[in-house]
Design a protein around this motif. Structure first.
Motif, PDB file in Angstrom:
ATOM      1  N   ALA A  20       0.811  -1.205   0.000  1.00  0.00           N
ATOM      2  CA  ALA A  20       0.000   0.000   0.000  1.00  0.00           C
ATOM      3  C   ALA A  20       0.848   1.260   0.000  1.00  0.00           C
ATOM      4  CB  ALA A  20      -0.934  -0.002   1.206  1.00  0.00           C
ATOM      5  N   THR A  21       2.076   1.181   0.475  1.00  0.00           N
ATOM      6  CA  THR A  21       2.930   2.360   0.574  1.00  0.00           C
ATOM      7  C   THR A  21       3.898   2.475  -0.587  1.00  0.00           C
ATOM      8  OG1 THR A  21       4.609   1.217   1.874  1.00  0.00           O
ATOM      9  CG2 THR A  21       2.812   2.241   3.081  1.00  0.00           C
ATOM     10  N   LYS A  22       3.909   1.531  -1.513  1.00  0.00           N
ATOM     11  CA  LYS A  22       4.821   1.556  -2.640  1.00  0.00           C
ATOM     12  C   LYS A  22       4.019   1.589  -3.933  1.00  0.00           C
ATOM     13  CE  LYS A  22       8.082   0.470   0.394  1.00  0.00           C
ATOM     14  NZ  LYS A  22       7.301   0.170   1.563  1.00  0.00           N
ATOM     15  N   GLU A  23       4.483   2.370  -4.887  1.00  0.00           N
ATOM     16  CA  GLU A  23       3.763   2.497  -6.146  1.00  0.00           C
ATOM     17  C   GLU A  23       3.925   1.234  -6.976  1.00  0.00           C
ATOM     18  OE1 GLU A  23       3.725   5.334 -10.128  1.00  0.00           O
ATOM     19  OE2 GLU A  23       5.010   5.814  -8.421  1.00  0.00           O
ATOM     20  N   GLN A  24       2.794   0.626  -7.367  1.00  0.00           N
ATOM     21  CA  GLN A  24       2.810  -0.605  -8.140  1.00  0.00           C
ATOM     22  C   GLN A  24       2.576  -0.323  -9.618  1.00  0.00           C
ATOM     23  OE1 GLN A  24       3.044  -4.151  -6.838  1.00  0.00           O
ATOM     24  NE2 GLN A  24       4.188  -2.747  -5.541  1.00  0.00           N
ATOM     25  N   TYR A  49       7.797   6.983   9.753  1.00  0.00           N
ATOM     26  CA  TYR A  49       8.025   8.341   9.272  1.00  0.00           C
ATOM     27  C   TYR A  49       7.016   8.592   8.166  1.00  0.00           C
ATOM     28  CZ  TYR A  49      11.047  12.206   7.527  1.00  0.00           C
ATOM     29  OH  TYR A  49      11.570  13.408   7.137  1.00  0.00           O
ATOM     30  N   PHE A  50       6.113   9.557   8.343  1.00  0.00           N
ATOM     31  CA  PHE A  50       5.078   9.767   7.341  1.00  0.00           C
ATOM     32  C   PHE A  50       4.512  11.180   7.437  1.00  0.00           C
ATOM     33  CE2 PHE A  50       3.258   7.868  11.122  1.00  0.00           C
ATOM     34  CZ  PHE A  50       2.095   8.597  11.371  1.00  0.00           C
ATOM     35  N   VAL A  51       3.906  11.631   6.354  1.00  0.00           N
ATOM     36  CA  VAL A  51       3.219  12.918   6.304  1.00  0.00           C
ATOM     37  C   VAL A  51       1.751  12.690   6.645  1.00  0.00           C
ATOM     38  CG1 VAL A  51       2.535  14.825   4.810  1.00  0.00           C
ATOM     39  CG2 VAL A  51       4.822  13.842   4.598  1.00  0.00           C
ATOM     40  N   TYR A  52       1.197  13.604   7.460  1.00  0.00           N
ATOM     41  CA  TYR A  52      -0.195  13.434   7.890  1.00  0.00           C
ATOM     42  C   TYR A  52      -0.900  14.789   7.912  1.00  0.00           C
ATOM     43  CZ  TYR A  52      -4.139  11.381  10.406  1.00  0.00           C
ATOM     44  OH  TYR A  52      -5.388  10.916  10.757  1.00  0.00           O
ATOM     45  N   GLN A  53      -2.119  14.812   7.364  1.00  0.00           N
ATOM     46  CA  GLN A  53      -2.941  16.024   7.366  1.00  0.00           C
ATOM     47  C   GLN A  53      -3.751  16.078   8.652  1.00  0.00           C
ATOM     48  OE1 GLN A  53      -3.018  18.338   4.691  1.00  0.00           O
ATOM     49  NE2 GLN A  53      -4.175  19.646   6.084  1.00  0.00           N
ATOM     50  N   LEU A  54      -3.393  17.004   9.536  1.00  0.00           N
ATOM     51  CA  LEU A  54      -4.130  17.166  10.785  1.00  0.00           C
ATOM     52  C   LEU A  54      -5.356  18.037  10.556  1.00  0.00           C
ATOM     53  CD1 LEU A  54      -1.203  17.862  13.302  1.00  0.00           C
ATOM     54  CD2 LEU A  54      -2.521  15.748  13.089  1.00  0.00           C
ATOM     55  N   ASN A  55      -6.463  17.655  11.171  1.00  0.00           N
ATOM     56  CA  ASN A  55      -7.671  18.468  11.168  1.00  0.00           C
ATOM     57  C   ASN A  55      -7.794  19.198  12.492  1.00  0.00           C
ATOM     58  OD1 ASN A  55      -8.577  17.595   8.568  1.00  0.00           O
ATOM     59  ND2 ASN A  55      -9.220  15.659   9.503  1.00  0.00           N
ATOM     60  N   ALA A  56      -8.593  20.239  12.528  1.00  0.00           N
ATOM     61  CA  ALA A  56      -8.826  20.955  13.776  1.00  0.00           C
ATOM     62  C   ALA A  56      -9.529  20.033  14.767  1.00  0.00           C
ATOM     63  CB  ALA A  56      -9.664  22.202  13.518  1.00  0.00           C
ATOM     64  N   GLY A  57      -9.053  20.021  16.004  1.00  0.00           N
ATOM     65  CA  GLY A  57      -9.623  19.139  17.021  1.00  0.00           C
ATOM     66  C   GLY A  57      -8.733  17.940  17.272  1.00  0.00           C
ATOM     67  N   ASP A  58      -9.346  16.867  17.791  1.00  0.00           N
ATOM     68  CA  ASP A  58      -8.593  15.650  18.083  1.00  0.00           C
ATOM     69  C   ASP A  58      -8.403  14.805  16.828  1.00  0.00           C
ATOM     70  OD1 ASP A  58      -8.172  16.192  20.719  1.00  0.00           O
ATOM     71  OD2 ASP A  58      -9.907  15.070  21.442  1.00  0.00           O
ATOM     72  N   PRO A  80       7.343   2.765   6.055  1.00  0.00           N
ATOM     73  CA  PRO A  80       8.032   2.658   4.756  1.00  0.00           C
ATOM     74  C   PRO A  80       9.501   2.307   4.886  1.00  0.00           C
ATOM     75  CG  PRO A  80       7.849   4.946   5.383  1.00  0.00           C
ATOM     76  CD  PRO A  80       7.134   4.169   6.463  1.00  0.00           C
ATOM     77  N   LEU A  81       9.981   2.096   6.110  1.00  0.00           N
ATOM     78  CA  LEU A  81      11.408   1.877   6.329  1.00  0.00           C
ATOM     79  C   LEU A  81      11.781   0.406   6.411  1.00  0.00           C
ATOM     80  CD1 LEU A  81      11.833   4.589   9.092  1.00  0.00           C
ATOM     81  CD2 LEU A  81      12.106   4.858   6.634  1.00  0.00           C
ATOM     82  N   PHE A  82      10.789  -0.486   6.422  1.00  0.00           N
ATOM     83  CA  PHE A  82      11.046  -1.912   6.596  1.00  0.00           C
ATOM     84  C   PHE A  82      10.307  -2.694   5.520  1.00  0.00           C
ATOM     85  CE2 PHE A  82      11.306   0.173  10.669  1.00  0.00           C
ATOM     86  CZ  PHE A  82      12.427  -0.367  11.269  1.00  0.00           C
ATOM     87  N   ALA A  83      10.791  -3.896   5.230  1.00  0.00           N
ATOM     88  CA  ALA A  83      10.128  -4.759   4.257  1.00  0.00           C
ATOM     89  C   ALA A  83      10.124  -6.188   4.758  1.00  0.00           C
ATOM     90  CB  ALA A  83      10.818  -4.696   2.902  1.00  0.00           C
ATOM     91  N   TYR A  87      16.521   7.621  -5.255  1.00  0.00           N
ATOM     92  CA  TYR A  87      17.574   6.934  -4.534  1.00  0.00           C
ATOM     93  C   TYR A  87      17.043   6.493  -3.182  1.00  0.00           C
ATOM     94  CZ  TYR A  87      21.211   8.305  -7.784  1.00  0.00           C
ATOM     95  OH  TYR A  87      21.983   8.451  -8.901  1.00  0.00           O
ATOM     96  N   PRO A  88      17.648   5.495  -2.577  1.00  0.00           N
ATOM     97  CA  PRO A  88      17.273   5.135  -1.219  1.00  0.00           C
ATOM     98  C   PRO A  88      17.399   6.348  -0.302  1.00  0.00           C
ATOM     99  CG  PRO A  88      18.802   3.555  -2.135  1.00  0.00           C
ATOM    100  CD  PRO A  88      18.742   4.685  -3.097  1.00  0.00           C
ATOM    101  N   PHE A  89      16.478   6.455   0.631  1.00  0.00           N
ATOM    102  CA  PHE A  89      16.435   7.551   1.600  1.00  0.00           C
ATOM    103  C   PHE A  89      16.060   8.880   0.962  1.00  0.00           C
ATOM    104  CE2 PHE A  89      19.692   5.466   4.658  1.00  0.00           C
ATOM    105  CZ  PHE A  89      18.711   4.589   5.041  1.00  0.00           C
ATOM    106  N   GLU A  90      15.750   8.900  -0.357  1.00  0.00           N
ATOM    107  CA  GLU A  90      15.454  10.178  -0.996  1.00  0.00           C
ATOM    108  C   GLU A  90      14.101  10.194  -1.703  1.00  0.00           C
ATOM    109  OE1 GLU A  90      16.936  13.425  -1.692  1.00  0.00           O
ATOM    110  OE2 GLU A  90      17.664  12.841   0.259  1.00  0.00           O
ATOM    111  N   GLY A  91      13.473   9.052  -1.864  1.00  0.00           N
ATOM    112  CA  GLY A  91      12.219   9.017  -2.595  1.00  0.00           C
ATOM    113  C   GLY A  91      11.063   9.512  -1.754  1.00  0.00           C
ATOM    114  N   GLN A  92       9.936   9.740  -2.368  1.00  0.00           N
ATOM    115  CA  GLN A  92       8.786  10.285  -1.661  1.00  0.00           C
ATOM    116  C   GLN A  92       8.238   9.324  -0.624  1.00  0.00           C
ATOM    117  OE1 GLN A  92       6.098  11.304  -4.798  1.00  0.00           O
ATOM    118  NE2 GLN A  92       7.336  13.002  -5.547  1.00  0.00           N
ATOM    119  N   GLN A  93       8.564   8.060  -0.741  1.00  0.00           N
ATOM    120  CA  GLN A  93       8.076   7.095   0.233  1.00  0.00           C
ATOM    121  C   GLN A  93       8.966   7.032   1.472  1.00  0.00           C
ATOM    122  OE1 GLN A  93       5.244   5.737  -0.142  1.00  0.00           O
ATOM    123  NE2 GLN A  93       4.904   6.398  -2.238  1.00  0.00           N
TER     124      GLN A  93
END
Length: 705
Positions: free
Chosen positions: A21-25, A555-564, A575-578, A652-658
């Motif tokens: 789910a975290t890698k582009e197929q 390690y990931f990007v997340y969209q926070l909403n107002a509130g909890d 995304p750091l392990f396989a 490159y490893p450690f540089e891609g969007q994932q």
């Protein structure tokens, strides 16, 4: 050869379902499938020439000189042929190591032929010719580096190195038993337990000979997945690569060098705590090395890997005693060279300037950490790699206790002088601890993070919880059919299989939940670390002393909403392990099936390497070993290089969007010294949570908490 392929990329053929789910197929087309099949076949039975008719024909007829126009860069054909035509190229059957300069130069010359081939056809013909005519180890290294960096092959899945060269990963008695089966049964396999072949039970090195308490960790030090990970890291990031020549200029390779080894040391320390061991011993070149090392390995030609006795002296007189070393290259002077290089590096850090041929370079600039990393690695991007030298290279030779070579073609590399085997030796971690301490000397002059750098206005982490953390051992199978030799008829029949069954650490997947309160909608980055809370004696470790022991878990990007906001993550989401993936046989059948039109075949677009998912957690103990999670949420600020079209064209490893997303340093917030422990604990957008790791023989046993 029947390989049991453990994929370096997750999600291939939708078999690594947890990471897919975290890698582009991408659905493979016929051209990709053909290349994938070619690469796997080229690496088959690599330790002997192939008897397949097409390979024999290309190996005998292809002429590099006559095809010089088919290589992009001028002069590379002549450079390689100077080695090949004048008898200077490493002969087949001899040992190869990139740690030896002359052999490295030969490998680079061959790599350039592969890398600068104008098209895939030229690359393929060159590879098949070299596979038949060039030293096995030299070919393997140059070939795999080219495959992961050429635009037309960079997404191809390479077999794990322990299937190509089993000699480097399994004790000599295992390889010997494979020979016995082959000689006894003449290449014929048997049906046993659903497997068409022979199974050998493999232990770790401490089973026959336990020399030191460090061998309590042999299951970790000798894990085939971790060693394969380290090998492929050095394939993706060759220390001899030039940024200008091979497109690394958007990659902060010096910073990544520091972070990679700092994390490797931190992960090792977590495992030490599970076994009642404490800090990684400090290495002093002037004091005998207490830790002995007996690799229990043999090279394919029968030569044993060099061993190191307990309390080994590293002085030049002791180290070189009885050897002719004064005129046979720089390695005999490793001790003196290390003293010089370390003093110069320390002077540069303390003065704040690096001397380069063009003048002084400011080490305390925005690019300072990257400059220092390049300088310590001594890669071509170093301001002055000749003057500051490669401590890691000479240190590996010195600690490995290998012999001074009689010639460039007759070397006896130690385990530390092969990327495939380096992690087996506890001295590896002692060496790199010393190197990482040079970086800490640099960070000592940096201002600690304050409220401006740590606080995220209007955002607070209010809670963290996790499932039970359970580890266990389970059997893992590796096909080592590459370890034995075949007649032409046996290669054609391809019906002999031998595999190893070895128990490896694993962990039950777990879910953790983070509650974040935000005053507004905002795009954020979430980092989750895992580290110790107490030392081996049960004493609390304050965060100032403990910061380098935390491993980045997620390690990931997340969209926070107002509130909890309640963020739920499974350990498999990182995304750091396989995970371990499907066997070579199943993969190969799917490739053939897709080529025949019977099924589709998907692959991961970004061919990264990953740390083994089964080692997300340290082993722990039956009664539970206390560790702690640390989570921090901070503003998302994209890396400048991610805005570059040139960057987007190459991953490159450690540089891609994932993987690494933002402009903060890779180790943030643990990369700098922490001057006020209480202040660090009071950062509202971060949270500490203690959790025990339980080791269970029965994975269904749930601990009471």
């Amino acid at each position: 050869m029947k390989l049991a392929l453990v994929l370096l990329v997750a999600g291939l053929c939708a078999l690594s379902v947890h990471s897919a789910a975290t890698k582009e197929q991408v659905v493979a087309d016929k051209a990709f499938l053909k290349i994938q099949k070619d690469v796997l076949q080229i690496l088959e039975n690599l330790n002997q020439p192939s008897f397949h008719e097409q390979y024999v024909q290309i190996g005998n007829s292809y002429n590099i000189s006559q095809n010089a126009a088919n290589y992009k860069k001028e002069g590379i054909v002549q450079e390689f042929l100077q080695y090949y035509n004048y008898g200077n190229l490493l002969p087949r059957g001899q040992l190869f190591s990139v740690f030896y300069k002359e052999q490295l130069l030969q490998a680079i010359a061959l790599f350039k032929l592969f890398y600068f081939a104008n098209n895939y056809e030229t690359f393929y013909n060159t590879a098949v010719w070299a596979r038949q005519n060039v030293n096995e180890g030299l070919f393997l290294y140059s070939f795999v580096v080219a495959v992961v960096h050429r635009p037309d092959t960079r997404n191809i899945v390479l077999p794990p190195i322990y299937e190509i060269y089993p000699y480097y990963f399994f004790p000599s008695e295992v390889i010997q038993q494979a020979y016995v089966y082959k000689q006894q049964y003449g290449g014929q396999s048997v049906q046993s337990g659903g497997f068409n072949g022979y199974t050998i039970n493999a232990n770790y090195s401490g089973y026959y000979l336990n020399l030191n308490q460090e061998q309590y960790l042999s299951y970790y030090l000798e894990d085939v997945g971790i060693s394969s990970y380290y090998f492929y890291y050095n394939v993706y990031y060759p220390f001899w690569f030039s940024s200008e020549e091979y497109g690394f200029k958007n990659v902060n390779r010096g910073e990544q060098y520091y972070f990679f080894y700092q994390q490797l040391l931190a992960r090792y320390y977590l495992e030490r705590l599970s076994n009642g061991l404490g800090d990684i011993p400090y290495l002093d070149w002037n004091v005998p090395v207490e830790t002995p090392f007996y690799p229990s390995l043999e090279y394919p030609n029968g030569l044993e890997f060099p061993s190191r006795p307990a309390y080994a002296n590293l002085y030049e007189y002791f180290y070189n005693y009885g050897q002719s070393w004064t005129t046979r290259g720089a390695y005999g002077y490793s001790y003196s060279l290390i003293q010089d290089y370390e003093r110069r590096i320390s002077d540069a850090i303390d003065s704040g300037y690096v001397y380069s041929p063009e003048g002084r370079v400011n080490l305390y600039s925005e690019e300072g950490l990257n400059i220092l990393g390049n300088l310590i690695q001594a890669n071509p991007d170093s301001p002055n790699y000749k003057y500051y030298g490669a401590v890691w290279l000479y240190g590996s030779h010195l600690l490995g206790y290998s012999y001074q070579p009689l010639s460039n073609n007759q070397i006896a590399p130690s385990a530390l002088e092969q990327f495939e085997t380096a992690l087996r030796d506890p001295a590896f971690y002692q060496l790199y601890k010393r190197i990482i301490l040079d970086f800490q000397r640099y960070f000592y002059y940096q201002q600690p993070y304050g409220a401006k750098e740590l606080f995220y206005q209007g955002v607070e982490v209010t809670n963290f919880s996790s499932d039970s953390l359970i580890t266990y051992n389970d059997p893992f199978y590796v096909n080592i059919s590459n370890a034995v030799y075949y007649s032409p008829q046996e290669q054609q029949n391809n019906n002999f299989n031998v595999r190893v069954r070895q128990y490896r650490l694993n962990n039950r997947p777990f879910t953790y939940r983070i509650t974040v309160q935000s005053e507004k909608q905002t795009k954020s980055v979430v980092k989750v670390f895992f580290g110790p809370k107490f030392d081996q004696y049960g004493r609390y470790i304050n965060i100032t002393q403990n910061r380098l022991n935390f491993v980045l878990l997620d390690y990931f990007v997340y969209q926070l909403n107002a509130g909890d906001n309640i963020i739920s993550r499974n350990s498999y989401d990182s995304p750091l392990f396989a995970p371990d993936s499907t066997s070579y046989l199943d993969l190969y059948r799917q490739v053939l099936g897709a080529l025949g039109g019977q099924q589709s075949f998907s692959y991961t677009k970004q061919n990264y390497f990953y740390f083994p998912q089964r080692y997300i957690l340290p082993k722990g103990s039956a009664q539970g070993t206390p560790y702690q999670f640390y989570v921090i949420v901070y503003p998302y600020q994209p890396r400048q290089s991610q805005l570059s079209k040139e960057y987007e064209s190459y991953y490159y490893p450690f540089e891609g969007q994932q993987q690494f997303y933002d402009s903060y340093s890779l180790g943030y917030p643990f990369d700098r010294f922490i001057s006020n422990e209480q202040f660090f604990y009071d950062v509202p957008n971060s949270y500490f949570y203690e959790a025990n790791v339980y080791f269970r023989d029965n994975i269904n046993a749930v601990p009471q908490q």
